[in-house]
Design a protein around this motif. Structure first.
Motif, mmCIF file in Angstrom:
data_model
loop_
_atom_site.group_PDB
_atom_site.id
_atom_site.type_symbol
_atom_site.label_atom_id
_atom_site.label_comp_id
_atom_site.label_asym_id
_atom_site.label_seq_id
_atom_site.Cartn_x
_atom_site.Cartn_y
_atom_site.Cartn_z
ATOM 1 N N VAL A 89 66.178 0.546 10.972
ATOM 2 C CA VAL A 89 66.681 0.347 9.605
ATOM 3 C C VAL A 89 65.539 -0.197 8.753
ATOM 4 O O VAL A 89 64.566 -0.756 9.260
ATOM 5 C CB VAL A 89 67.879 -0.634 9.571
ATOM 6 C CG1 VAL A 89 69.039 -0.089 10.360
ATOM 7 C CG2 VAL A 89 67.479 -2.008 10.100
ATOM 8 N N ARG A 111 66.958 -3.832 14.915
ATOM 9 C CA ARG A 111 67.903 -4.896 14.566
ATOM 10 C C ARG A 111 67.952 -5.990 15.629
ATOM 11 O O ARG A 111 67.366 -5.866 16.688
ATOM 12 C CB ARG A 111 69.295 -4.291 14.365
ATOM 13 C CG ARG A 111 69.423 -3.498 13.076
ATOM 14 C CD ARG A 111 70.706 -2.699 13.013
ATOM 15 N NE ARG A 111 70.596 -1.450 13.773
ATOM 16 C CZ ARG A 111 71.509 -0.495 13.782
ATOM 17 N NH1 ARG A 111 72.613 -0.643 13.081
ATOM 18 N NH2 ARG A 111 71.334 0.608 14.484
ATOM 19 N N LEU A 150 67.774 -9.854 11.059
ATOM 20 C CA LEU A 150 68.258 -8.513 10.756
ATOM 21 C C LEU A 150 69.396 -8.215 11.727
ATOM 22 O O LEU A 150 69.167 -7.978 12.906
ATOM 23 C CB LEU A 150 67.125 -7.498 10.904
ATOM 24 C CG LEU A 150 67.442 -6.048 10.561
ATOM 25 C CD1 LEU A 150 67.993 -5.914 9.143
ATOM 26 C CD2 LEU A 150 66.205 -5.173 10.734
ATOM 27 N N HIS A 192 72.978 -6.639 13.505
ATOM 28 C CA HIS A 192 73.362 -5.312 13.965
ATOM 29 C C HIS A 192 74.107 -4.532 12.891
ATOM 30 O O HIS A 192 74.220 -3.310 12.961
ATOM 31 C CB HIS A 192 74.219 -5.414 15.235
ATOM 32 C CG HIS A 192 75.583 -5.995 15.011
ATOM 33 N ND1 HIS A 192 75.798 -7.350 14.876
ATOM 34 C CD2 HIS A 192 76.804 -5.396 14.880
ATOM 35 C CE1 HIS A 192 77.093 -7.560 14.688
ATOM 36 N NE2 HIS A 192 77.716 -6.410 14.676
ATOM 37 N N LYS A 198 73.000 -4.311 9.920
ATOM 38 C CA LYS A 198 71.923 -3.950 8.987
ATOM 39 C C LYS A 198 71.828 -4.920 7.821
ATOM 40 O O LYS A 198 71.285 -4.580 6.763
ATOM 41 C CB LYS A 198 72.095 -2.514 8.469
ATOM 42 C CG LYS A 198 72.247 -1.462 9.548
ATOM 43 C CD LYS A 198 72.419 -0.071 8.949
ATOM 44 C CE LYS A 198 72.636 0.968 10.030
ATOM 45 N NZ LYS A 198 72.785 2.337 9.476
ATOM 46 N N GLU A 199 72.318 -6.125 8.011
ATOM 47 C CA GLU A 199 72.273 -7.139 6.951
ATOM 48 C C GLU A 199 71.142 -8.126 7.214
ATOM 49 O O GLU A 199 70.778 -8.383 8.361
ATOM 50 C CB GLU A 199 73.609 -7.887 6.889
ATOM 51 C CG GLU A 199 74.791 -6.990 6.567
ATOM 52 C CD GLU A 199 76.139 -7.693 6.733
ATOM 53 O OE1 GLU A 199 77.142 -7.157 6.253
ATOM 54 O OE2 GLU A 199 76.162 -8.775 7.364
#
Length: 648
Positions: free
Chosen positions: A343, A391, A414, A416, A418-419
């Motif tokens: 990501v 992640r 980061l 899982h 994607k934040e």
């Protein structure tokens, strides 16, 4: 290699002109100086062979920046190193002699030169002919495209500063015969997968000189040192495997991690292009082909060693005023997307940290002692985008200046999902934390902890425990702690027994009375796996040293305990599984820190009086680290959630 004109290479790489490859070729020829005629001879030799001509152009166009040692000093060094490394002298003697040799020939005395200035036409032609023949006519690489061939088989060397010798022919006989019967197998014949597995596994059984990483030496990728290079590092073994496999026409490259995001160190391995064009992975000089590289271990960023320079890294090294050491090589490319579903992460500099004159920002992960930059991004506006990240890792955005690294924002997790969760300590809201370790549980310690599951604490009035009373069952995974038997009845004999299908492993066992005083008695137990070796005998379970431990000679029902001479009541039993000495150690001085923008901030020191530590007034949402000032070097960042240490 900036001094060799990467600013000009940047221009070539970024020129949208149809003749960019012609310009790169002309630049390489100009850089060759008096050696130009050797390179032109190669091009002339292949004038009527379009395939080999393209291969030759690829090598020559991308040759600037690749270097070798040359001169009398390095030849003398190698000549004097040979009898040391090839002798039967003890390891410590070899290490001392190699360090003395390095001091005799210091770096200032060793001449480095670009390959374009010294490579001969004969050497290049022999390597091209051999590589193309292995590709087109050999059994293992027919599935490989031309572009992949250029990186997986064609390069005339496997590592910079490798000697320009006859390595392909000389290494081809290494591990000779390990797959000679495969043509009789429909499954294994002509299979790069099975051939690579057999060769790599056999390399692990060759004579390797395991000297310490503290030994100083120059590149020893030359004959006759290839399988006797004095290092235990994965990077060296990966290049050895790479060279041997390529010499046999097996298409391989070297992939690596600059820094693990969740533990100390880096890692390097060999990546194989199999006969199905899928990737396979090999640990250098160890074992067969794997379908996954270290599954479950977060890699953060994965790079591939390349022969052609990476455009982005060339530009970075040309434009940035200061470049982190690990990103100064332009001969690597980001291949993270081949290993994980990556990501992108978009961050920004805090106002107080912003530096308007910086063109590049970096993303760092935590090593054992400091943050290590592992990737970069060109700053195009307020937001900074870092592409292709794995992640479930903690990253910190930084600048790299004359003062070293400077944070431009708080570290972020980061997730899982994607934040980005910024780990900014909340100093207005604090709490108490209870800590059991200073470093995450790695594979070996974890496996030994599993051996405790199913074990028991028993007591008896008979030395054979024929009437044993089970006072505690280890029903869950555990490494260390206390057991409170809770039975008011007194017993003479007490033991820890492992009935599961494991040898009985225990590093420390202690019995305490109601006044918390350690109780002494006669040590008893089953036989000792290593005989009279004091590191693994029965007494080792009571010596206060977590690195020594008892291991039984029985695979089932091994036990260790004490005969107190008379019936006694035991109030508490403390235990420590065979481990890595990263649990809390009684008597050691510890200090807890949290990360703020200016660095680590102390939350105080404690001398451990128990197998756990409790610290108060710890900011919420903080990134933490626990340091042992008494001993050891392992330490790791963590966050604290739901009463647990969550390691990163």
């Amino acid at each position: 290699m900036k001094k060799y004109g990467f600013l000009y290479i940047v221009f070539l790489l970024l020129t949208a002109c149809q003749s960019v490859n012609d310009k790169k070729l002309e630049y390489a020829l100009e850089l060759a100086g008096n050696n130009r005629k050797e390179l032109e001879q190669v091009l002339e030799h292949y004038r009527d062979d379009s395939l080999k001509l393209e291969a030759a152009k690829f090598l020559i166009c991308n040759m600037p920046g690749h270097g070798s040692y040359t001169g009398k000093a390095i030849e003398n060094y190698y000549a004097e190193a040979a009898p040391i490394l090839l002798s039967d002298s003890p390891r410590a003697v070899k290490e001392r002699m190699m360090n003395e040799l390095y001091q005799k020939y210091p770096p200032a005395s060793i001449k480095q030169v670009q390959d374009v200035e010294i490579i001969t036409a004969d050497y290049l032609i022999r390597n091209i002919d051999r590589a193309v023949d292995d590709w087109q006519n050999g059994p293992f690489a027919k599935q490989v495209s031309f572009d992949d061939f250029c990186e997986y088989l064609l390069p005339y060397k496997c590592a910079d500063y490798q000697t320009l010798d006859n390595w392909r022919d000389s290494l081809r006989i290494v591990a000779e015969g390990v797959y000679e019967d495969y043509p009789h197998s429909r499954i294994r014949q002509n299979s790069a997968y099975w051939a690579a597995a057999a060769v790599n596994d056999s390399l692990g059984r060759l004579n390797k000189v395991h000297l310490s990483d503290a030994m100083q030496c120059y590149s020893l990728f030359r004959l006759p040192f290839w399988t006797k290079i004095p290092s235990g590092r994965c990077g060296v073994y990966s290049v050895v495997s790479l060279g041997v496999l390529r010499s046999k026409g097996i298409p391989v490259v070297n992939d690596f991690i600059l820094q693990w995001p969740t533990k100390d160190g880096d890692h390097s391995w060999v990546t194989l292009l199999t006969d199905t064009r899928n990737k396979g992975f090999l640990e250098g000089n160890e074992g067969g082909v794997m379908g996954f590289m270290r599954p479950g271990e977060c890699k953060g960023k994965v790079y591939r060693r390349t022969y052609a320079p990476d455009e982005g890294l060339v530009r970075l090294n040309a434009e940035a005023r200061y470049v982190p050491e690990k990103l100064r090589s332009v001969f690597m490319k980001d291949v993270t997307a081949e290993y994980v579903e990556p990501v992108d992460a978009t961050t920004f500099p805090l106002r107080e940290a912003e530096q308007e004159d910086e063109k590049y920002a970096y993303l760092a992960v935590y090593g054992n002692k400091d943050w290590v930059p592992i990737c970069y991004s060109r700053i195009e506006g307020k937001d900074i985008v870092f592409e292709d990240l794995e992640r479930e890792a903690v990253y910190m955005p930084v600048y790299y200046t004359s003062y070293g690294m400077e944070p431009l924002n708080y570290p972020f997790l980061l997730t899982h999902k994607k934040e980005l969760r910024y780990l900014k300590p909340d100093k207005e809201h604090t709490r108490s934390v209870t800590l059991y370790r200073k470093y995450p549980l790695m594979r070996r310690a974890f496996e030994k902890g599993q051996c405790m599951k199913g074990s028991m604490i028993q007591a008896s009035d008979n030395p054979d425990f024929s009437d044993a009373v089970t006072l505690y069952n280890f029903r869950k995974f555990s490494l260390s702690g206390h057991v409170f038997p809770g039975d008011s009845v007194c017993y003479r004999y007490w033991r820890y027994i492992c009935p599961a299908p494991y040898n009985c492993y225990i590093a420390e066992l202690g019995f305490f009375d109601g006044q918390n005083q350690k109780m002494e008695g006669k040590i008893i137990g089953t036989g000792q796996y290593y005989g009279d070796d004091k590191r693994f005998c029965r007494e080792a379970a009571f010596d206060g040293d977590p690195f020594t431990f008892y291991i039984s000679d029985l695979l089932c029902n091994g036990w260790i305990g004490m005969d107190f001479g008379k019936p006694v009541h035991v109030e508490k039993i403390h235990y420590l599984a065979r481990s890595d000495d990263n649990n809390i150690r009684i008597g050691d001085l510890y200090e807890l820190y949290y990360w703020d923008m200016k660095g680590w901030v102390s939350l105080g020191q404690q001398e451990a009086t128990d197998l756990i530590l409790t610290f108060d007034n710890v900011p919420e949402n903080a990134l933490l680290i626990l340091r042992d000032h008494t001993r050891g070097k392992d330490e790791r960042i963590f966050i604290y959630e739901d009463g647990k240490q969550i390691w990163y």
